[in-house]
Design a protein around this motif. Structure first.
Motif, PDB file in Angstrom:
ATOM      1  N   VAL A  99     -12.141 -31.195   0.234  1.00 28.62           N
ATOM      2  CA  VAL A  99     -11.835 -30.181  -0.774  1.00 28.62           C
ATOM      3  C   VAL A  99     -10.320 -29.955  -0.756  1.00 28.62           C
ATOM      4  O   VAL A  99      -9.761 -29.557   0.265  1.00 28.62           O
ATOM      5  CB  VAL A  99     -12.562 -28.855  -0.495  1.00 28.62           C
ATOM      6  N   LEU A 100      -9.709 -30.242  -1.893  1.00 26.22           N
ATOM      7  CA  LEU A 100      -8.255 -30.072  -1.970  1.00 26.22           C
ATOM      8  C   LEU A 100      -7.897 -28.584  -2.132  1.00 26.22           C
ATOM      9  O   LEU A 100      -8.626 -27.798  -2.751  1.00 26.22           O
ATOM     10  CB  LEU A 100      -7.698 -30.868  -3.154  1.00 26.22           C
ATOM     11  N   LEU A 101      -6.752 -28.225  -1.570  1.00 31.02           N
ATOM     12  CA  LEU A 101      -6.284 -26.833  -1.703  1.00 31.02           C
ATOM     13  C   LEU A 101      -5.983 -26.474  -3.163  1.00 31.02           C
ATOM     14  O   LEU A 101      -6.157 -25.334  -3.580  1.00 31.02           O
ATOM     15  CB  LEU A 101      -5.020 -26.619  -0.853  1.00 31.02           C
ATOM     16  N   ARG A 102      -5.600 -27.512  -3.890  1.00 30.00           N
ATOM     17  CA  ARG A 102      -5.255 -27.233  -5.287  1.00 30.00           C
ATOM     18  C   ARG A 102      -6.490 -26.866  -6.087  1.00 30.00           C
ATOM     19  O   ARG A 102      -6.399 -26.106  -7.060  1.00 30.00           O
ATOM     20  CB  ARG A 102      -4.603 -28.488  -5.893  1.00 30.00           C
ATOM     21  N   GLU A 103      -7.598 -27.358  -5.664  1.00 29.85           N
ATOM     22  CA  GLU A 103      -8.832 -27.068  -6.388  1.00 29.85           C
ATOM     23  C   GLU A 103      -9.256 -25.610  -6.185  1.00 29.85           C
ATOM     24  O   GLU A 103      -9.781 -24.983  -7.101  1.00 29.85           O
ATOM     25  CB  GLU A 103      -9.934 -28.016  -5.929  1.00 29.85           C
ATOM     26  N   VAL A 104      -9.059 -25.084  -4.992  1.00 22.78           N
ATOM     27  CA  VAL A 104      -9.446 -23.698  -4.731  1.00 22.78           C
ATOM     28  C   VAL A 104      -8.318 -22.717  -5.120  1.00 22.78           C
ATOM     29  O   VAL A 104      -8.545 -21.517  -5.205  1.00 22.78           O
ATOM     30  CB  VAL A 104      -9.821 -23.511  -3.247  1.00 22.78           C
ATOM     31  N   PHE A 105      -7.165 -23.222  -5.362  1.00 23.09           N
ATOM     32  CA  PHE A 105      -6.009 -22.401  -5.752  1.00 23.09           C
ATOM     33  C   PHE A 105      -5.388 -23.034  -7.000  1.00 23.09           C
ATOM     34  O   PHE A 105      -4.303 -23.624  -6.971  1.00 23.09           O
ATOM     35  CB  PHE A 105      -4.974 -22.352  -4.613  1.00 23.09           C
ATOM     36  N   PRO A 106      -6.093 -22.933  -8.131  1.00 22.96           N
ATOM     37  CA  PRO A 106      -5.720 -23.736  -9.312  1.00 22.96           C
ATOM     38  C   PRO A 106      -4.577 -23.138 -10.159  1.00 22.96           C
ATOM     39  O   PRO A 106      -4.080 -23.808 -11.069  1.00 22.96           O
ATOM     40  CB  PRO A 106      -7.007 -23.752 -10.106  1.00 22.96           C
ATOM     41  N   ARG A 107      -4.207 -21.877  -9.963  1.00 21.06           N
ATOM     42  CA  ARG A 107      -3.203 -21.265 -10.836  1.00 21.06           C
ATOM     43  C   ARG A 107      -1.850 -21.980 -10.721  1.00 21.06           C
ATOM     44  O   ARG A 107      -1.447 -22.407  -9.623  1.00 21.06           O
ATOM     45  CB  ARG A 107      -3.003 -19.785 -10.485  1.00 21.06           C
ATOM     46  N   THR A 108      -1.169 -22.072 -11.883  1.00 21.13           N
ATOM     47  CA  THR A 108       0.162 -22.700 -11.907  1.00 21.13           C
ATOM     48  C   THR A 108       1.214 -21.617 -12.179  1.00 21.13           C
ATOM     49  O   THR A 108       0.917 -20.507 -12.635  1.00 21.13           O
ATOM     50  CB  THR A 108       0.248 -23.762 -13.009  1.00 21.13           C
ATOM     51  N   GLY A 109       2.436 -21.992 -11.922  1.00 19.72           N
ATOM     52  CA  GLY A 109       3.542 -21.041 -12.165  1.00 19.72           C
ATOM     53  C   GLY A 109       3.673 -20.656 -13.635  1.00 19.72           C
ATOM     54  O   GLY A 109       3.977 -19.503 -13.963  1.00 19.72           O
ATOM     55  N   ASP A 110       3.449 -21.604 -14.531  1.00 20.28           N
ATOM     56  CA  ASP A 110       3.543 -21.288 -15.967  1.00 20.28           C
ATOM     57  C   ASP A 110       2.474 -20.290 -16.365  1.00 20.28           C
ATOM     58  O   ASP A 110       2.733 -19.363 -17.181  1.00 20.28           O
ATOM     59  CB  ASP A 110       3.416 -22.567 -16.781  1.00 20.28           C
TER      60      ASP A 110
ATOM     61  N   SER B 158      -1.083 -26.106   6.417  1.00 17.34           N
ATOM     62  CA  SER B 158      -2.156 -26.970   6.906  1.00 17.34           C
ATOM     63  C   SER B 158      -2.819 -26.385   8.150  1.00 17.34           C
ATOM     64  O   SER B 158      -4.042 -26.447   8.317  1.00 17.34           O
ATOM     65  CB  SER B 158      -1.608 -28.365   7.220  1.00 17.34           C
ATOM     66  N   SER B 159      -2.014 -25.777   8.981  1.00 17.55           N
ATOM     67  CA  SER B 159      -2.560 -25.247  10.227  1.00 17.55           C
ATOM     68  C   SER B 159      -3.222 -23.891  10.027  1.00 17.55           C
ATOM     69  O   SER B 159      -4.210 -23.569  10.671  1.00 17.55           O
ATOM     70  CB  SER B 159      -1.441 -25.130  11.280  1.00 17.55           C
TER      71      SER B 159
ATOM     72  N   GLN C 193       2.230 -30.115  -1.801  1.00 16.77           N
ATOM     73  CA  GLN C 193       2.716 -30.969  -0.728  1.00 16.77           C
ATOM     74  C   GLN C 193       1.669 -31.088   0.393  1.00 16.77           C
ATOM     75  O   GLN C 193       1.510 -32.156   1.007  1.00 16.77           O
ATOM     76  CB  GLN C 193       4.024 -30.402  -0.174  1.00 16.77           C
ATOM     77  N   ALA C 194       0.949 -29.964   0.648  1.00 16.53           N
ATOM     78  CA  ALA C 194      -0.089 -30.028   1.693  1.00 16.53           C
ATOM     79  C   ALA C 194      -1.214 -30.982   1.301  1.00 16.53           C
ATOM     80  O   ALA C 194      -1.720 -31.765   2.132  1.00 16.53           O
ATOM     81  CB  ALA C 194      -0.633 -28.635   1.955  1.00 16.53           C
ATOM     82  N   ASP C 195      -1.632 -30.947   0.042  1.00 17.98           N
ATOM     83  CA  ASP C 195      -2.664 -31.879  -0.424  1.00 17.98           C
ATOM     84  C   ASP C 195      -2.164 -33.318  -0.336  1.00 17.98           C
ATOM     85  O   ASP C 195      -2.918 -34.226   0.059  1.00 17.98           O
ATOM     86  CB  ASP C 195      -3.044 -31.549  -1.864  1.00 17.98           C
ATOM     87  N   ASP C 196      -0.922 -33.545  -0.714  1.00 13.83           N
ATOM     88  CA  ASP C 196      -0.369 -34.911  -0.622  1.00 13.83           C
ATOM     89  C   ASP C 196      -0.307 -35.377   0.821  1.00 13.83           C
ATOM     90  O   ASP C 196      -0.597 -36.547   1.135  1.00 13.83           O
ATOM     91  CB  ASP C 196       1.032 -34.938  -1.256  1.00 13.83           C
ATOM     92  N   ALA C 197       0.075 -34.446   1.704  1.00 17.88           N
ATOM     93  CA  ALA C 197       0.158 -34.830   3.116  1.00 17.88           C
ATOM     94  C   ALA C 197      -1.234 -35.138   3.674  1.00 17.88           C
ATOM     95  O   ALA C 197      -1.412 -36.099   4.443  1.00 17.88           O
ATOM     96  CB  ALA C 197       0.810 -33.713   3.928  1.00 17.88           C
ATOM     97  N   ARG C 198      -2.262 -34.395   3.286  1.00 23.58           N
ATOM     98  CA  ARG C 198      -3.614 -34.649   3.755  1.00 23.58           C
ATOM     99  C   ARG C 198      -4.130 -35.990   3.212  1.00 23.58           C
ATOM    100  O   ARG C 198      -4.793 -36.744   3.905  1.00 23.58           O
ATOM    101  CB  ARG C 198      -4.533 -33.510   3.335  1.00 23.58           C
TER     102      ARG C 198
ATOM    103  N   VAL D  77      -5.464 -39.619   5.442  1.00 24.03           N
ATOM    104  CA  VAL D  77      -6.776 -40.314   5.346  1.00 24.03           C
ATOM    105  C   VAL D  77      -6.669 -41.574   4.513  1.00 24.03           C
ATOM    106  O   VAL D  77      -7.678 -42.096   4.055  1.00 24.03           O
ATOM    107  CB  VAL D  77      -7.816 -39.361   4.743  1.00 24.03           C
ATOM    108  N   ASN D  78      -5.441 -42.041   4.328  1.00 22.95           N
ATOM    109  CA  ASN D  78      -5.182 -43.289   3.601  1.00 22.95           C
ATOM    110  C   ASN D  78      -5.757 -43.260   2.186  1.00 22.95           C
ATOM    111  O   ASN D  78      -6.351 -44.245   1.716  1.00 22.95           O
ATOM    112  CB  ASN D  78      -5.742 -44.486   4.370  1.00 22.95           C
ATOM    113  N   GLY D  79      -5.651 -42.123   1.561  1.00 24.10           N
ATOM    114  CA  GLY D  79      -6.080 -42.032   0.165  1.00 24.10           C
ATOM    115  C   GLY D  79      -7.553 -41.816  -0.011  1.00 24.10           C
ATOM    116  O   GLY D  79      -8.010 -41.660  -1.139  1.00 24.10           O
TER     117      GLY D  79
END
Length: 694
Positions: free
Chosen positions: A676-687, A595-596, A659-664, A668-670
């Motif tokens: 912009v979520l980090l998951r959106e810019v980093f969409p690749r999954t382990g599978d 996050s930082s 976890q960072a997206d969930d924490a953010r 902001v109370n949902g």
């Protein structure tokens, strides 16, 4: 006869006195006595046993006469019988009269004979009185004749047993006469005379025994001297290659052994002659120069046909081995085929030569068939092995080839084991071959160390292709040749002994070169140093596992595993750098770090773009990264391990991003609109990563 009487008595009254019986007066007067007499007669007849032999003979006589049962025949039967009896008695009297006359004549003849015998006795007595002295004298002469004949027989028997004829003596002692069956037969007889003459020493006339003993001793000594010279002449022309060695020479040796000194002298002479012959034959086989024109050298000369030094040494050893075998077989026929006869003869000779017992301690005259055979073979081949040692030393010293020196050493050890089985562990050929093998091994070690010392320049060069350097490849090729030579020359089948015996060779022919490769690897950077080290270790392992006695897998595998782990780590690091994920791995360990450090999503977007550009060709690029590793299977294994570790690291980063997206969102109370979520810019999954890198 009883029947006839009965009939006469019965029939007469009934016929002749019929009138008186019929008269009334006589009938009344004689009724009672007549009745009693008749009853008695009937009773007597009825009580008679007709089974009696006399009655049966009587009845048979009556049957032969053919008599009719009439009154006349019954009346005249007794008279006829008595008349016949009288006639028979008369004939008997007449016969006895004739016998009496003959007896009278015999008595007269006996009286005449008695008179003649008396007259003859008178004449004999007179003759005995007249011839008595002559008979006594004749008996005395006959007794003297028997004594003389007995003495003559004793003298003939004595001469036949104790006296040797001049012809036999010439056959026994004359050098002009051959040594044949007659010689040995006469020699046996003289030995018997010598032995039996000792019996005469116990008699009253010892002088005769001493003379015969002395004479037989001289004859025996002359015979053994003749036999000794004959054996020496035969040894000069003896052809041991002839399978039909004369039985006479074997018999002569067995007999000559009764004189241990002469026998040992013959053996020494024979050994010297055979040593010269074998040395000349070996030299002829080497050079091709025949000893004489009648015996040309068969085949090409060893020096002309064996251009290879190893072949040259091998041919010499093979000739020495063949010569040893043929010499041993021939000498077995001479000295061992007769069993223990020679040993028994030598023992008997030692007893007859007391002065020779002093030499028994040094083994000069003590004869053990097998031991003497081995010693004789060693002496016969002494000259051959002297030449062999000189020429082999020249080969070792004149060729600076470590492989050749090692092969020669193994060849010498191999033939040494063969000669040990033939002649024993302490034989003279082994005393020659063992130092030669040690000398060849020392030359091998010295040449290997000199070769390692000349590699300083090669050790300073780092190969660009990371393949094993040329000096190491040459060392492995040399090692292959050494292992092959060791494998075909070693005799023992015990794996531990074979492996232990080859360890010193590995220390000389492998360890210095491995150390040089390790020193080269230390000057390289990672991962080249690990690739180079693995290439060298793999090449070494592949060469060593061709022979079980040289396999060092247990020693090399830990070192290979260490380099494999380092290379896996380097490949993993390369994955991180090439994919751009190293910035996350280096800077992010917690959600707060993410996050930082990556407040701006564009930073993660650039990493994601770099990752997407890396993934399609990641596996091929990794193979290129490890392309200089010669073991393809090992390279694939390292890539798979690095890939697995990279995927695990990516999944860990993926979890931190989530976890960072969930924490953010929680902060902001949902309300995440406009964020912009980090998951959106980093969409690749382990599978997805695993699929793309599989």
């Amino acid at each position: 006869m009883a029947t006839s009487s009965f009939q006469n008595d019965v029939t007469s009254p009934s016929v002749d006195n019929m009138g008186s019986l019929l008269s009334p007066t006589s009938a009344v007067a004689a009724a009672v006595p007549r009745s009693s007499a008749l009853q008695n007669r009937i009773t007597s007849v009825l009580s008679s046993s007709y089974a009696d032999l006399d009655i049966r003979d009587t009845l048979s006589v009556l049957d032969e006469r053919g008599l009719q049962n009439t009154a006349d025949s019954r009346r005249n039967l007794r008279l006829d019988v008595q008349q016949e009896l009288f006639e028979c008695n008369g004939e008997i009297v007449r016969d006895f009269g004739k016998v009496a006359e003959q007896l009278q004549r015999v008595g007269t003849a006996i009286q005449s004979l008695n008179s003649s015998c008396a007259e003859m006795r008178k004449h004999i007595g007179t003759a005995n009185r007249e011839t008595g002295p002559m008979v006594e004298e004749a008996n005395t002469l006959l007794q003297d004749k028997r004594h003389v004949e007995t003495k003559q027989q004793l003298l003939d028997a004595f001469k036949a047993h104790f006296v040797v004829s001049d012809a036999d003596l010439a056959t026994l002692t004359s050098t002009a006469e051959p040594v044949d069956d007659a010689f040995f037969r006469i020699l046996t007889r003289v030995k018997k005379i010598h032995q039996d003459s000792q019996v005469l020493l116990g008699s009253e006339n010892q002088r005769l025994g001493l003379e015969i003993l002395e004479q037989s001793s001289r004859q025996l000594n002359a015979a053994f001297q003749k036999l000794y010279r004959w054996v020496q002449r035969e040894f000069k022309s003896l052809d041991l290659e002839n399978p039909q060695i004369s039985t006479s020479i074997r018999r002569a040796l067995r007999v000559l052994a009764e004189r241990p000194t002469l026998f040992q002298n013959c053996l020494d002479f024979f050994a010297e002659a055979r040593e010269t012959t074998m040395s000349n034959n070996f030299y002829a086989a080497l050079t091709g120069a025949p000893l004489d024109h009648d015996h040309p050298v068969m085949g090409k000369a060893i020096e002309l046909s064996a251009h290879d030094p190893l072949r040259y040494v091998s041919d010499m050893l093979a000739w020495a081995h063949a010569g040893t075998v043929s010499e041993r077989e021939a000498l077995e026929v001479l000295f061992v085929s007769e069993g223990d006869e020679i040993a028994k003869s030598i023992q008997a000779g030692i007893e007859s030569e007391p002065w020779s017992r002093a030499d028994e301690g040094d083994g000069g005259l003590a004869f053990d068939g097998r031991k003497a055979l081995q010693g004789l073979v060693e002496r016969d081949l002494a000259g051959v092995f002297r030449q062999l040692r000189q020429r082999t030393e020249q080969v070792i010293q004149s060729h600076e080839d470590a492989t050749l020196a090692y092969k020669i050493s193994n060849l010498l050890i191999f033939y040494g084991s063969i000669f040990a089985r033939l002649l024993g562990e302490q034989s003279a050929p082994l005393e020659t071959l063992t130092p030669l093998a040690d000398s060849a091994m020392r030359s091998f070690r010295a040449l290997m160390r000199d070769h390692v010392a000349t590699l300083h320049g090669d050790l300073a060069i780092t190969p660009d292709d990371l393949h094993p350097p040329e000096f190491f490849v040459e060392a492995l090729d040399t090692l292959k040749a050494l292992m092959k030579s060791y494998d075909i020359s070693i005799i023992t089948t015990d794996h531990a002994q074979r492996a232990e015996g080859f360890q010193p060779i590995l220390q000389e022919a492998l360890d210095p070169f491995l150390t040089g490769c390790e020193n080269i690897a230390k000057r390289m950077r990672s991962p080249k140093n690990h690739i180079f080290a693995l290439n060298c270790l793999i090449a070494t392992k592949d060469v060593l596992r061709q022979y079980t006695f040289a396999d060092r897998s247990s020693e090399l595998q830990p070192r290979m595993a260490e380099h494999e782990a380092e290379l896996t780590e380097a490949t993993y690091t390369w994955f991180l750098h090439e994919s751009g994920l190293h910035t996350l791995v280096d800077n992010v360990a917690r959600v707060d770090d993410l996050s930082s450090s990556y407040k701006d999503p564009n930073q993660l977007a650039s990493i994601a773009q770099q990752l997407d550009a890396f993934l399609p060709t990641a596996t091929e690029d990794a193979r290129s990264f490890l392309g200089q590793l010669e073991d393809r299977l090992l390279a694939r294994k390292i890539i798979e391990q690095a890939t697995e570790r990279f995927c695990e690291e990516f999944e860990e980063m993926e979890g931190l991003i989530v976890q960072a997206d969930d924490a953010r969102a929680a902060q902001v109370n949902g309300e995440v609109e406009g964020e912009v979520l980090l998951r959106e810019v980093f969409p690749r999954t382990g599978d997805e990563i695993r699929v793309l890198l599989s």
